[in-house]
Design a protein around this motif. Sequence first.
Motif, PDB file in Angstrom:
ATOM      1  N   ILE A  78      -6.449 -10.296  -4.954  1.00  0.00           N
ATOM      2  CA  ILE A  78      -5.344 -11.202  -4.616  1.00  0.00           C
ATOM      3  C   ILE A  78      -4.507 -10.530  -3.537  1.00  0.00           C
ATOM      4  N   TYR A  79      -4.270 -11.231  -2.449  1.00  0.00           N
ATOM      5  CA  TYR A  79      -3.547 -10.635  -1.335  1.00  0.00           C
ATOM      6  C   TYR A  79      -2.316 -11.470  -0.980  1.00  0.00           C
ATOM      7  N   THR A  80      -1.372 -10.820  -0.365  1.00  0.00           N
ATOM      8  CA  THR A  80      -0.201 -11.497   0.171  1.00  0.00           C
ATOM      9  C   THR A  80      -0.392 -11.705   1.668  1.00  0.00           C
ATOM     10  N   PRO A  81       0.064 -12.827   2.223  1.00  0.00           N
ATOM     11  CA  PRO A  81      -0.066 -13.032   3.676  1.00  0.00           C
ATOM     12  C   PRO A  81       0.771 -12.055   4.485  1.00  0.00           C
ATOM     13  N   ALA A  82       1.623 -11.288   3.815  1.00  0.00           N
ATOM     14  CA  ALA A  82       2.407 -10.273   4.529  1.00  0.00           C
ATOM     15  C   ALA A  82       1.568  -9.054   4.905  1.00  0.00           C
ATOM     16  N   ILE A  83       0.369  -8.939   4.359  1.00  0.00           N
ATOM     17  CA  ILE A  83      -0.498  -7.802   4.683  1.00  0.00           C
ATOM     18  C   ILE A  83      -1.072  -7.980   6.092  1.00  0.00           C
ATOM     19  N   PRO A  84      -0.998  -6.960   6.954  1.00  0.00           N
ATOM     20  CA  PRO A  84      -1.557  -7.073   8.313  1.00  0.00           C
ATOM     21  C   PRO A  84      -3.057  -7.358   8.288  1.00  0.00           C
ATOM     22  N   MET A  85      -3.504  -8.151   9.221  1.00  0.00           N
ATOM     23  CA  MET A  85      -4.910  -8.527   9.280  1.00  0.00           C
ATOM     24  C   MET A  85      -5.825  -7.344   9.605  1.00  0.00           C
ATOM     25  N   ASP A  86      -5.255  -6.239  10.145  1.00  0.00           N
ATOM     26  CA  ASP A  86      -6.082  -5.075  10.444  1.00  0.00           C
ATOM     27  C   ASP A  86      -6.072  -4.047   9.309  1.00  0.00           C
ATOM     28  N   SER A  87      -5.586  -4.427   8.142  1.00  0.00           N
ATOM     29  CA  SER A  87      -5.569  -3.517   6.994  1.00  0.00           C
ATOM     30  C   SER A  87      -6.986  -3.080   6.638  1.00  0.00           C
ATOM     31  N   PRO A  88      -7.258  -1.780   6.589  1.00  0.00           N
ATOM     32  CA  PRO A  88      -8.603  -1.311   6.226  1.00  0.00           C
ATOM     33  C   PRO A  88      -9.045  -1.804   4.853  1.00  0.00           C
ATOM     34  N   ILE A  89      -8.130  -1.812   3.887  1.00  0.00           N
ATOM     35  CA  ILE A  89      -8.490  -2.250   2.536  1.00  0.00           C
ATOM     36  C   ILE A  89      -8.846  -3.734   2.539  1.00  0.00           C
ATOM     37  N   LEU A  90      -8.000  -4.543   3.165  1.00  0.00           N
ATOM     38  CA  LEU A  90      -8.257  -5.977   3.216  1.00  0.00           C
ATOM     39  C   LEU A  90      -9.615  -6.269   3.859  1.00  0.00           C
ATOM     40  N   ASN A  91      -9.893  -5.617   4.953  1.00  0.00           N
ATOM     41  CA  ASN A  91     -11.137  -5.876   5.661  1.00  0.00           C
ATOM     42  C   ASN A  91     -12.361  -5.332   4.926  1.00  0.00           C
ATOM     43  N   TYR A  92     -12.175  -4.276   4.152  1.00  0.00           N
ATOM     44  CA  TYR A  92     -13.279  -3.784   3.302  1.00  0.00           C
ATOM     45  C   TYR A  92     -13.676  -4.848   2.289  1.00  0.00           C
ATOM     46  N   PHE A  93     -12.694  -5.423   1.612  1.00  0.00           N
ATOM     47  CA  PHE A  93     -13.006  -6.433   0.596  1.00  0.00           C
ATOM     48  C   PHE A  93     -13.610  -7.687   1.230  1.00  0.00           C
ATOM     49  N   LYS A  94     -13.131  -8.047   2.425  1.00  0.00           N
ATOM     50  CA  LYS A  94     -13.710  -9.206   3.108  1.00  0.00           C
ATOM     51  C   LYS A  94     -15.176  -8.964   3.471  1.00  0.00           C
ATOM     52  N   ALA A  95     -15.490  -7.741   3.885  1.00  0.00           N
ATOM     53  CA  ALA A  95     -16.822  -7.443   4.402  1.00  0.00           C
ATOM     54  C   ALA A  95     -17.853  -7.189   3.313  1.00  0.00           C
ATOM     55  N   GLY A  97     -18.094  -8.777   0.180  1.00  0.00           N
ATOM     56  CA  GLY A  97     -18.445  -9.858  -0.725  1.00  0.00           C
ATOM     57  C   GLY A  97     -17.561 -10.065  -1.922  1.00  0.00           C
ATOM     58  N   TYR A  98     -16.412  -9.431  -1.966  1.00  0.00           N
ATOM     59  CA  TYR A  98     -15.466  -9.662  -3.069  1.00  0.00           C
ATOM     60  C   TYR A  98     -14.865 -11.064  -2.963  1.00  0.00           C
ATOM     61  N   LYS A  99     -14.496 -11.605  -4.107  1.00  0.00           N
ATOM     62  CA  LYS A  99     -13.755 -12.863  -4.113  1.00  0.00           C
ATOM     63  C   LYS A  99     -12.304 -12.570  -3.780  1.00  0.00           C
ATOM     64  N   LEU A 100     -11.803 -13.154  -2.690  1.00  0.00           N
ATOM     65  CA  LEU A 100     -10.418 -12.981  -2.274  1.00  0.00           C
ATOM     66  C   LEU A 100      -9.680 -14.305  -2.366  1.00  0.00           C
ATOM     67  N   GLN A 101      -8.472 -14.261  -2.897  1.00  0.00           N
ATOM     68  CA  GLN A 101      -7.608 -15.428  -2.901  1.00  0.00           C
ATOM     69  C   GLN A 101      -6.176 -14.977  -2.609  1.00  0.00           C
ATOM     70  N   SER A 102      -5.436 -15.850  -1.951  1.00  0.00           N
ATOM     71  CA  SER A 102      -4.027 -15.547  -1.715  1.00  0.00           C
ATOM     72  C   SER A 102      -3.243 -15.729  -3.006  1.00  0.00           C
ATOM     73  N   ARG A 103      -2.069 -15.127  -3.044  1.00  0.00           N
ATOM     74  CA  ARG A 103      -1.205 -15.317  -4.212  1.00  0.00           C
ATOM     75  C   ARG A 103      -0.924 -16.793  -4.435  1.00  0.00           C
ATOM     76  N   ALA A 104      -0.690 -17.528  -3.357  1.00  0.00           N
ATOM     77  CA  ALA A 104      -0.367 -18.944  -3.487  1.00  0.00           C
ATOM     78  C   ALA A 104      -1.518 -19.722  -4.117  1.00  0.00           C
ATOM     79  N   GLU A 105      -2.745 -19.396  -3.725  1.00  0.00           N
ATOM     80  CA  GLU A 105      -3.907 -20.079  -4.309  1.00  0.00           C
ATOM     81  C   GLU A 105      -4.022 -19.797  -5.796  1.00  0.00           C
TER      82      GLU A 105
END
Length: 473
Positions: A78-95, A97-105
């Motif tokens: 679960i991520y917040t939209p306040a996280i920068p798009m170049d975050s290494p952690i965020l991009n690791y999970f995207k790349a 195959g993890y299921k990602l959803q925003s807090r709002a979702e």
Amino acid sequence: MIPLNDYTFIYFIGIGGIGMSGLARLLAKQGYQVFGYDRQPSAMVLQLRKEGITIHCEDRLAAIPEVICHHPNQTLVIYTPAIPMDSPILNYFKATGYKLQSRAEVLGLISRPFTTIAVAGTHGKTTTSAMIAHILYQSGIPMIGFVGGIMEQYDTNLLHNSSLDGVKLMVIEADEFNQSFLHLKPTFTIVTAADADHPETYATPAAMEANFIKFIQHNQKRLLIQNRVADQLKIWEHYTKPFLTYGLSSGGIVASKVTMRSHQTVFDYLGYGIHISNVVLPMSGWYNIENALAAITICLELGITAAQIHSAIGSFPGIKRRFSVVCNHPSYLLIDDYAHHPVEISALLDSVKKIYPNSTITAIFQPHLFSRTKAFYKAFATSLSLADQVFILPIYPAREAPMPGITAQLIFDELTCTRKALVTMDGLLTQLAASPIREHQIILTIGAGDIGASVSAIAAALEGALCFALQNG
């Protein structure tokens, strides 16, 4: 039961945020193994760690807990939209195959089985949602309340009074940032304000208003909207069901016989044939009367009695950083407030001037976001110029990168008050410690950034100045 049964582990990116932390607390209480990342060990992060949640503060892959790395199919990120798009952690999970959803979702998904009260608005939603949650809690109604601030007395942003399986009602702050509130389909909807804000999300005020209308159209049962906002949005053109309006003195629900003091407000509630006399709200601010009108109305709609509401409102503990009196000294008063929009600052200063008409007012303001400063610097200056003296701190960037030419100097140059200074926090503390305390002085710390963490240091500087004056008087 929380409908995330496919997962064992929940990993939050940006877990220290006020909205993310409340959701993390709920899922941890539900039995999920909760982990998270936040960029700094804030007071919230430290508290969540005490509650048993594992959190790291390094945005690097090696810091991700091994159990999360070993169980991608059992982990929801679960991520917040306040996280920068170049975050290494965020991009690791995207790349990977993890299921990602925003807090709002996730919040939208979780809220579906409940009777949901959603409170939206560019101002007032935190206090209003906190009042509703408090009334429900005190009335013994099985509930969960997500509040966008830390409630005094409870010392949390997640309020519940029943085992989660027995909960029937959910109170949610519906955030317009990043169109988050469009994931909700509430049973009851409140709209407190729709002033232009979030220029990083909405290119024009009209774009933001259009999204408020979309959100309102998601409402399932009863809409309650501030009277001026109903006119602003021309709500009758977009919403065909009956709706309720409220306002200090205009709308279907109003306040009368208002008496405001430094620590409380007393008023009568008048609305649609209902009269509740001598409502005692233990906080000041004209805007808080409107917040109380909305909270009372929705609780009446839920079947709570006027007597229960009267009692619960009288014990409302308030929210940290919302007209919070930090020091009440015979010579000065230090008030801390989260106001970060020109309209909020005007309302704050106007209330202070009316409550303390013979006092001098010093405003210490930390701008929040480069984009907001760029869009509203002239309006910020107009609002702040209601004070007798203004200190402007550097912009708190939060989720944003610097913008060329956008600094606190823009606000400073537009200020019309004669006593003003552009300062760092260290410079502010030095000036306060060296300045004489004026009799009946009100000092306000204002802003949504990390200025709240410096209030104790500001209080100490004021106390030092007073002691020095007494010793050399």
